[in-house]
Design an enzyme around this catalytic site. Structure first.
Site, PDB file in Angstrom:
ATOM      1  N   ARG A  57      25.961  44.860  42.559  1.00 48.95           N
ATOM      2  CA  ARG A  57      26.360  44.866  41.151  1.00 48.95           C
ATOM      3  C   ARG A  57      27.870  45.101  41.002  1.00 48.95           C
ATOM      4  NH1 ARG A  57      22.769  41.992  39.847  1.00 48.95           N
ATOM      5  NH2 ARG A  57      20.854  42.719  38.884  1.00 48.95           N
ATOM      6  N   SER A  88      18.908  64.551  51.697  1.00 49.28           N
ATOM      7  CA  SER A  88      19.090  65.798  52.443  1.00 49.28           C
ATOM      8  C   SER A  88      20.551  66.212  52.534  1.00 49.28           C
ATOM      9  CB  SER A  88      18.529  65.658  53.860  1.00 49.28           C
ATOM     10  OG  SER A  88      19.355  64.785  54.634  1.00 49.28           O
TER      11      SER A  88
END
Length: 185
Positions: A57, A88
């Site tokens: 995009r 994480s």
């Protein structure tokens, strides 16, 4: 439960994430993308797929953006931006990439569940997204979805929301962006 009932619950979970994301940090990231010469995006697994869609995009908007690790990726230079999507915040390959970017004078943005993670501590900009890591025992955030699905989905929608904000700031609409869409089909 029927499949559509699961879908409704997933949509509800995603809806609840919106108010937990900092507009101030999101705006910092938008502005940094707009002022950087080149943008690099990294992520592992499904987070990496979300990053690839974001790069696509940005390319449609005319931004010089790359997926880290692809054969056509340019070199990161001083004042370029690296965005790392990692639930994480401690994936070893991504930590190494963040350290290298910092050593080259780049700015690092982390999109993560854990701002105090290794990557979070290396980052100049941190976007904390709600969700659970793959090991849900490490999270207080509850989801019916497996592993990191809620984080990954939230990240994709967050990236798409960033695109809408860029479009607003640059006066773009979908028609102008479509001109940069692949047309070799």
């Amino acid at each position: 439960m029927k499949t559509t009932q699961y879908l409704a619950e997933v949509v509800q979970e995603l809806s609840r994430t919106v108010d937990l994301i900092s507009d101030e940090e999101a705006e910092k990231l938008v502005n940094k993308i707009l002022e950087s010469k080149k943008i690099f995006v990294a992520g592992a697994g499904r987070s990496g797929f979300m990053g690839k869609s974001f790069v696509m995009r940005m390319m449609h908007m005319g931004i010089d953006a790359y997926v880290v690790g692809e054969t056509v990726t340019a070199n990161l230079e001083k004042d370029d931006l690296l965005i790392i999507g990692s639930g994480s915040g401690k994936t070893k390959t991504l930590v190494s990439i963040a350290e290298k970017a910092k050593s080259l004078g780049g700015t690092v943005a982390a999109v993560t569940i854990f701002p105090d993670s290794t990557i979070g501590k290396l980052a100049d900009i941190i976007i904390k997204l709600p969700g659970s890591p793959k090991d849900q025992s490490e999270s207080e955030y509850k989801t019916i979805q497996p592993m990191g699905s809620l984080f990954e989905q939230t990240m994709l929608l967050f990236y798409d929301a960033l695109i809408l904000r860029f479009m607003e700031k640059k006066g773009l609409d979908s028609t102008k962006m479509y001109g940069k869409h692949a047309n070799l089909e």
